[in-house]
Write a protein that holds these residues in place. Structure first.
Motif, PDB file in Angstrom:
ATOM      1  N   ARG A  18      59.110  38.288  -5.634  1.00 54.53           N
ATOM      2  CA  ARG A  18      60.082  37.230  -5.357  1.00 54.53           C
ATOM      3  C   ARG A  18      61.415  37.806  -4.869  1.00 54.53           C
ATOM      4  NH1 ARG A  18      59.158  33.314 -10.679  1.00 54.53           N
ATOM      5  NH2 ARG A  18      57.265  32.266  -9.919  1.00 54.53           N
ATOM      6  N   SER A  19      61.843  38.903  -5.473  1.00 56.41           N
ATOM      7  CA  SER A  19      63.113  39.523  -5.071  1.00 56.41           C
ATOM      8  C   SER A  19      63.039  40.030  -3.643  1.00 56.41           C
ATOM      9  CB  SER A  19      63.457  40.676  -6.023  1.00 56.41           C
ATOM     10  OG  SER A  19      63.713  40.187  -7.319  1.00 56.41           O
ATOM     11  N   LEU A  20      61.895  40.626  -3.290  1.00 55.62           N
ATOM     12  CA  LEU A  20      61.761  41.114  -1.916  1.00 55.62           C
ATOM     13  C   LEU A  20      61.730  39.971  -0.915  1.00 55.62           C
ATOM     14  CD1 LEU A  20      59.254  44.087  -2.279  1.00 55.62           C
ATOM     15  CD2 LEU A  20      61.633  44.179  -1.558  1.00 55.62           C
ATOM     16  N   ARG A  21      61.094  38.874  -1.278  1.00 51.33           N
ATOM     17  CA  ARG A  21      61.127  37.695  -0.402  1.00 51.33           C
ATOM     18  C   ARG A  21      62.584  37.279  -0.127  1.00 51.33           C
ATOM     19  NH1 ARG A  21      56.691  35.562  -3.388  1.00 51.33           N
ATOM     20  NH2 ARG A  21      54.796  35.391  -2.133  1.00 51.33           N
ATOM     21  N   ALA A  22      63.358  37.215  -1.207  1.00 55.01           N
ATOM     22  CA  ALA A  22      64.757  36.803  -1.050  1.00 55.01           C
ATOM     23  C   ALA A  22      65.541  37.822  -0.244  1.00 55.01           C
ATOM     24  CB  ALA A  22      65.388  36.619  -2.428  1.00 55.01           C
ATOM     25  N   ARG A  23      65.277  39.114  -0.483  1.00 60.71           N
ATOM     26  CA  ARG A  23      66.017  40.163   0.211  1.00 60.71           C
ATOM     27  C   ARG A  23      65.803  40.095   1.724  1.00 60.71           C
ATOM     28  NH1 ARG A  23      64.767  46.312  -1.366  1.00 60.71           N
ATOM     29  NH2 ARG A  23      65.641  45.570  -3.350  1.00 60.71           N
ATOM     30  N   TYR A  24      64.569  39.836   2.109  1.00 57.29           N
ATOM     31  CA  TYR A  24      64.251  39.801   3.535  1.00 57.29           C
ATOM     32  C   TYR A  24      64.189  38.380   4.083  1.00 57.29           C
ATOM     33  CZ  TYR A  24      63.448  44.742   2.972  1.00 57.29           C
ATOM     34  OH  TYR A  24      63.632  46.076   2.717  1.00 57.29           O
ATOM     35  N   ARG A  25      64.752  37.461   3.349  1.00 52.55           N
ATOM     36  CA  ARG A  25      64.950  36.073   3.780  1.00 52.55           C
ATOM     37  C   ARG A  25      63.644  35.401   4.202  1.00 52.55           C
ATOM     38  NH1 ARG A  25      69.593  37.489   7.974  1.00 52.55           N
ATOM     39  NH2 ARG A  25      68.088  39.179   8.274  1.00 52.55           N
ATOM     40  N   LEU A  26      62.613  35.630   3.395  1.00 52.36           N
ATOM     41  CA  LEU A  26      61.335  34.963   3.612  1.00 52.36           C
ATOM     42  C   LEU A  26      61.284  33.677   2.805  1.00 52.36           C
ATOM     43  CD1 LEU A  26      58.858  37.986   3.339  1.00 52.36           C
ATOM     44  CD2 LEU A  26      59.729  36.897   5.417  1.00 52.36           C
ATOM     45  N   SER A  27      60.501  32.729   3.247  1.00 59.35           N
ATOM     46  CA  SER A  27      60.313  31.491   2.495  1.00 59.35           C
ATOM     47  C   SER A  27      59.659  31.807   1.141  1.00 59.35           C
ATOM     48  CB  SER A  27      59.418  30.537   3.292  1.00 59.35           C
ATOM     49  OG  SER A  27      58.968  29.481   2.445  1.00 59.35           O
ATOM     50  N   PRO A  28      60.099  31.154   0.069  1.00 60.47           N
ATOM     51  CA  PRO A  28      59.468  31.372  -1.235  1.00 60.47           C
ATOM     52  C   PRO A  28      57.976  31.062  -1.210  1.00 60.47           C
ATOM     53  CG  PRO A  28      61.511  30.168  -1.489  1.00 60.47           C
ATOM     54  CD  PRO A  28      61.213  30.211  -0.019  1.00 60.47           C
ATOM     55  N   ARG A  29      57.549  30.273  -0.227  1.00 56.27           N
ATOM     56  CA  ARG A  29      56.136  29.889  -0.153  1.00 56.27           C
ATOM     57  C   ARG A  29      55.329  30.829   0.755  1.00 56.27           C
ATOM     58  NH1 ARG A  29      55.093  25.064  -2.355  1.00 56.27           N
ATOM     59  NH2 ARG A  29      56.860  23.731  -2.929  1.00 56.27           N
ATOM     60  N   ALA A  30      55.995  31.747   1.407  1.00 56.85           N
ATOM     61  CA  ALA A  30      55.291  32.657   2.309  1.00 56.85           C
ATOM     62  C   ALA A  30      54.390  33.597   1.512  1.00 56.85           C
ATOM     63  CB  ALA A  30      56.294  33.460   3.133  1.00 56.85           C
ATOM     64  N   GLU A  31      53.117  33.618   1.841  1.00 55.91           N
ATOM     65  CA  GLU A  31      52.178  34.486   1.142  1.00 55.91           C
ATOM     66  C   GLU A  31      52.248  35.898   1.725  1.00 55.91           C
ATOM     67  OE1 GLU A  31      48.306  32.712   1.257  1.00 55.91           O
ATOM     68  OE2 GLU A  31      48.802  31.334  -0.390  1.00 55.91           O
ATOM     69  N   VAL A  32      52.090  36.894   0.838  1.00 59.26           N
ATOM     70  CA  VAL A  32      52.194  38.290   1.254  1.00 59.26           C
ATOM     71  C   VAL A  32      51.046  39.090   0.663  1.00 59.26           C
ATOM     72  CG1 VAL A  32      54.716  38.283   1.525  1.00 59.26           C
ATOM     73  CG2 VAL A  32      53.712  38.773  -0.707  1.00 59.26           C
ATOM     74  N   ASP A  33      50.706  40.185   1.353  1.00 62.94           N
ATOM     75  CA  ASP A  33      49.727  41.135   0.836  1.00 62.94           C
ATOM     76  C   ASP A  33      50.454  42.153  -0.035  1.00 62.94           C
ATOM     77  OD1 ASP A  33      47.713  39.907   2.303  1.00 62.94           O
ATOM     78  OD2 ASP A  33      48.108  41.155   4.072  1.00 62.94           O
TER      79      ASP A  33
END
Length: 907
Positions: free
Chosen positions: A766-781
């Protein structure tokens, strides 16, 4: 259950709850197992609430509320001190405004005026304490001038007088020429002042080794009119040649001897010290040792008395200038040097005090201080923090006889009666009009009153029926804890211990809790004159009492000075904001919203015991059990800051941010068993948390609790007491405290370890999503490298991690490698790699970060140059310097974070 409004309004709720609690008798002495009686340090009847009071009273109330809920017999004794000097000063001022003099009015009518003032204005601070939510027994308010208390004061004086512990003697006292009364050493305030050292020539009656004069150095040339000797050091062979010679004192013509004494520092001035026994404590001691005459050259207003020609009638400053001018005109002023020194001032009116010889009443302390010292060294009385024990012991070791007489009209009049006809004198419990020795009617009572601290030293036992009804003290004495400021350890704490051991043969309290001193934002002391003081009433009006109380407790650390972050309007100087208190208000809102959410999801609820049906349940119940134990230990051990900070972190970060979020799906489940299980667990966790929070935040917790459904805690209480388990007609403040032993079965270290590693992974993603300004709903590997045991823990929670963490794929292994176009983070037990390919242009992100690093580096360099400039530090306002330093720290943290991100991308 009742509906809760969308928003919480403390300004309406808090006063209403105070009245409800008082009307229901919740504040009155409670019955239980064990005792927790606490006496409030009685504020002055003239006082209004300040930040020190607010912190002191918050600590006491948190402790009392906890003990009340824990089932102990509790009593919080509230009262006011009559404040002799302060009250008399205020009434004097009021009379002057009316064109009336105290002397014209007379003593009896002036005392009546003081009582009128007390009845009219004296209850202000009590009302303010009540507004804070302090659960003291206001129905049994005490006052140090009440008939019962006055009787106790008189008995103490008479008993000590007849035991030879109180005597009248002529001693040097600290005299306030403005208040016209003696002031104790401990009440005097020292202030560094720029002064001078005058070197004066004193002619010798007969030359010594060809010299016709000596030179003395003094900071107070005006007192030379009362010199009766000159002293030299016993270790000064040069000056010792003059011992036995005689000086002819200038202006006065008095012949005075030169002698040697150990009080003299050979390195001070010229080695010759003028001795004025009536105007300096050391000089008084030398006068006693060498049989010198003691001559008072000042009256009670610090004006030169009659008999000194042109100098008579001058005040101290005028006399100083005139004496120096005389010496200069007569060729006897040798030279003058600058000399900074510390000067005692009256703590009430700020007038420079005058060391003055006068007849006063004293308590002989030698027979009292031994037992009082042993009470602390033996551990019967314990200081928290422990370091303050040494302050107490050092003061006790150097304790001198206590001057207890004050030249005032408002206060406890000294009960000593003297017959003018035959000289009979005695202390009496009853007023004496006829001499018991000669039958004469010219009997007069001593005009002085007792030092206010003399009466306040009796507060722990004189408020509990002593001496007429000592049976009232049974089971409530000694009291449990005294919460007070460090600056009255000597003035009050020590004297309570001495008097209690003498009259009750017991210590007055088991624990002494010394609270922190609250400073202004720049580290200076808060004061009206500086315009940096914060009125607690303003804080409550803006944020509510709960927010103020919680913020104050979170400030408490083992350090004794804490800074309050208030900001002020630069134009008006009015209080503007307190960011930390705003955060505390946000916490109040968090509590409200969390419970409101739960209440909105209680359809079909049936009370019952909590069950660890899911990993998050097991984790939450285990964390809750440990929080109950930690919170209880903090309150038992007077670690109030740890209590407030730890509980906020638990409720906000673990209960709200995680557990409630994870319960949402089950609360909407179509399976009644799943839904009710989640409801029961959530209600149990919230109910326990509200009980833990109640001592520091009584209002919002009480208001929320009355709307909540019955939990397993309520069912257990009902089974024990037979009372209704619903909250109708009940108060949280009278409900049971969560006992650590009852929660022991919920402790599950394995479940916590499992959930914590999963929580750490989700939080990191979650922190990395916020750091790189990704949507909280964006799925990641995500790829995770972990040791076998930790990898197994993560694999066992794969479904939870994928769902809650919003992962498109998860690979966990001991030898996992970092994929291309990924960034990493490390947590206890693993290293994780989040693939950003297709989601973030890593090249552009690196460029953006480089620009940010350059910008932050430039600003940081500029601030460092400014702070390294001595001119800026010398001229800039303290708050400006503090703001620059705070910004520097903020930029350093930002630069470290950006550099770390840039380094991660370069890999």
């Amino acid at each position: 259950m009742t509906d809760m409004p969308k928003t919480y309004d403390p300004q309406t709720t808090e006063p209403q709850l105070v009245e409800r609690w008082i009307d229901a008798g919740c504040y009155q002495r409670s019955k239980g197992t064990g005792d927790c009686t606490v006496v409030i340090p009685p504020p002055n009847v003239t006082g209004v609430l300040h930040m020190g009071h607010a912190l002191d009273d918050t600590i006491q109330d948190a402790f009392i509320r906890y003990n009340r809920m824990a089932g102990r017999s509790t009593r919080w004794i509230v009262g006011l001190d009559h404040a002799g000097i302060s009250t008399q000063t205020k009434v004097d001022k009021r009379l002057k405004e009316q064109g009336v003099s105290r002397l014209e009015l007379g003593r009896e009518k002036f005392v009546d005026a003081c009582w009128d003032w007390t009845r009219e204005y004296g209850g202000t601070i009590v009302k303010q304490i009540k507004r804070m939510g302090c659960s003291a027994d206001f129905a049994d308010e005490q006052f140090t001038m009440s008939p019962q208390f006055s009787h106790a004061v008189r008995k103490v004086f008479c008993d000590w007088y007849h035991a030879g512990l109180i005597y009248r003697g002529e001693r040097i006292v600290n005299w306030c020429p403005n208040c016209c009364t003696a002031i104790s050493d401990d009440e005097a305030e020292y202030k560094d002042e720029h002064g001078r050292l005058w070197y004066l020539r004193y002619p010798l009656k007969e030359p010594v080794d060809g010299k016709d004069h000596i030179v003395v150095a003094t900071t107070r040339p005006e007192t030379m009119l009362g010199d009766t000797g000159v002293a030299v050091s016993q270790d000064d062979p040069e000056a010792s040649r003059f011992v036995g010679a005689t000086v002819v004192l200038p202006i006065v013509g008095r012949e005075i001897p030169i002698f040697a004494d150990w009080h003299v520092d050979a390195g001070f001035g010229t080695g010759f010290v003028k001795v004025t026994p009536a105007h300096d404590p050391n000089d008084f001691a030398m006068g006693e040792a060498h049989d010198l005459e003691k001559i008072n050259v000042f009256d009670e207003h610090a004006h030169v008395v009659d008999g000194y020609g042109e100098f008579s009638g001058m005040d101290r400053d005028e006399a100083r200038a005139a004496v120096v001018a005389w010496f200069e005109e007569n060729g006897l002023l040798d030279h003058v040097e600058d000399h900074d020194h510390s000067v005692m001032h009256c703590y009430r009116c700020d007038t420079a005090l005058e060391p003055w010889l006068s007849e006063q009443w004293f308590v002989a302390v030698d027979r009292l201080k031994g037992p009082a010292t042993e009470a602390v060294t033996s551990g019967d009385v314990t200081f928290h923090p422990k370091r303050w024990e040494q302050t107490y012991l050092t003061w006790m070791e150097n304790l001198k006889d206590w001057c207890i007489s004050r030249q005032l009209w408002w206060g406890h009049r000294i009960p000593v009666f003297t017959c003018e006809d035959c000289g009979w004198e005695d202390a009496s419990m009853d007023d004496v009009e006829v001499c018991p020795e000669c039958g004469g009617r010219h009997v007069h009572q001593d005009p002085d009153v007792l030092d206010t601290w003399f009466s306040s030293q009796l507060f722990p036992f004189a408020t509990q029926g002593w001496p007429e009804h000592p049976e009232e003290m049974a089971g409530h004495y000694p009291t449990k804890a005294l919460v007070t400021a460090r600056d009255i350890i000597a003035l009050w704490v020590a004297r309570m211990i001495m008097s209690s051991l003498y009259f009750c043969d017991r210590i007055p309290f088991e624990d002494v809790v010394i609270y922190a001193t609250i400073l202004a934002k720049d580290g200076s002391r808060m004061s009206k004159s500086k315009g940096n003081g914060v009125d607690p009433m303003d804080l409550m009006a803006k944020y509510g009492a709960d927010a103020m109380r919680h913020n104050l407790l979170t400030l408490v650390t083992n350090n004794q000075d804490v800074r309050f972050d208030a900001t002020f309007d630069k134009k008006t100087g009015a209080f503007e904001s307190s960011p930390r208190t705003e955060q505390a208000r946000a916490f109040v809102t968090k509590i409200w919203n969390a419970c409101r959410f739960a209440l909105m999801n209680m359809e079909g609820f049936e009370p019952g015991a909590p069950v660890a049906a899911t990993p998050e349940d097991a984790w939450m119940l285990s964390r809750l059990a440990k929080q109950v134990a930690d919170t209880t230990a903090c309150l038992e051990e007077y670690r109030f800051g740890d209590y407030a900070r730890g509980l906020q972190g638990f409720f906000w970060n673990e209960v709200c941010d995680w557990y409630i979020e994870l319960c949402k799906g089950r609360l909407q489940s179509e399976d009644p068993e799943v839904r009710v299980g989640a409801q029961r667990n959530l209600v149990f966790v919230l109910d326990t948390s509200l009980r833990l929070l109640h001592p520091v935040m009584p209002f919002v917790t009480e208001k929320v609790w009355e709307s909540m459904p019955a939990s397993a805690l309520d069912l257990a209480e009902a089974a024990k007491t037979g009372c209704d388990s619903s909250h109708d007609g009940r108060f949280l403040m009278l409900s049971a405290w969560p006992e650590p032993a009852a929660y022991g079965a919920y402790v599950n270290d394995e479940a916590e370890a499992d959930f914590e590693i999963a929580r750490a992974l989700v939080s990191g993603v979650r922190s990395l999503r916020a750091r790189y300004r990704l949507s909280p709903r964006a799925e990641v590997d995500v790829v995770v490298k972990a040791a076998p045991a930790d990898a197994a823990r993560l694999e066992a929670q794969r479904d939870f991690l994928v769902e809650v963490g919003r992962l498109s794929s998860l690979v966990v292994g001991e030898h996992a490698e970092k994929p291309a176009n990924s960034v990493s983070f490390v947590a206890p037990g693993f290293e994780a790699y989040v693939v950003l390919e297709g989601l973030v242009d890593l090249g552009e992100e690196a460029k953006r970060l480089e620009k940010e690093v350059k910008k932050v580096t430039g600003e940081l360099a500029g601030i460092e140059r400014t702070l390294g400039n001595p001119g800026f530090l010398a001229k800039a306002a303290p708050e400006v310097v503090e703001a620059k330093r705070a910004r520097k720290e903020e930029l350093e943290v930002t630069l470290s974070r950006l550099s770390s991100q840039l380094e991660d991308l370069s890999e």
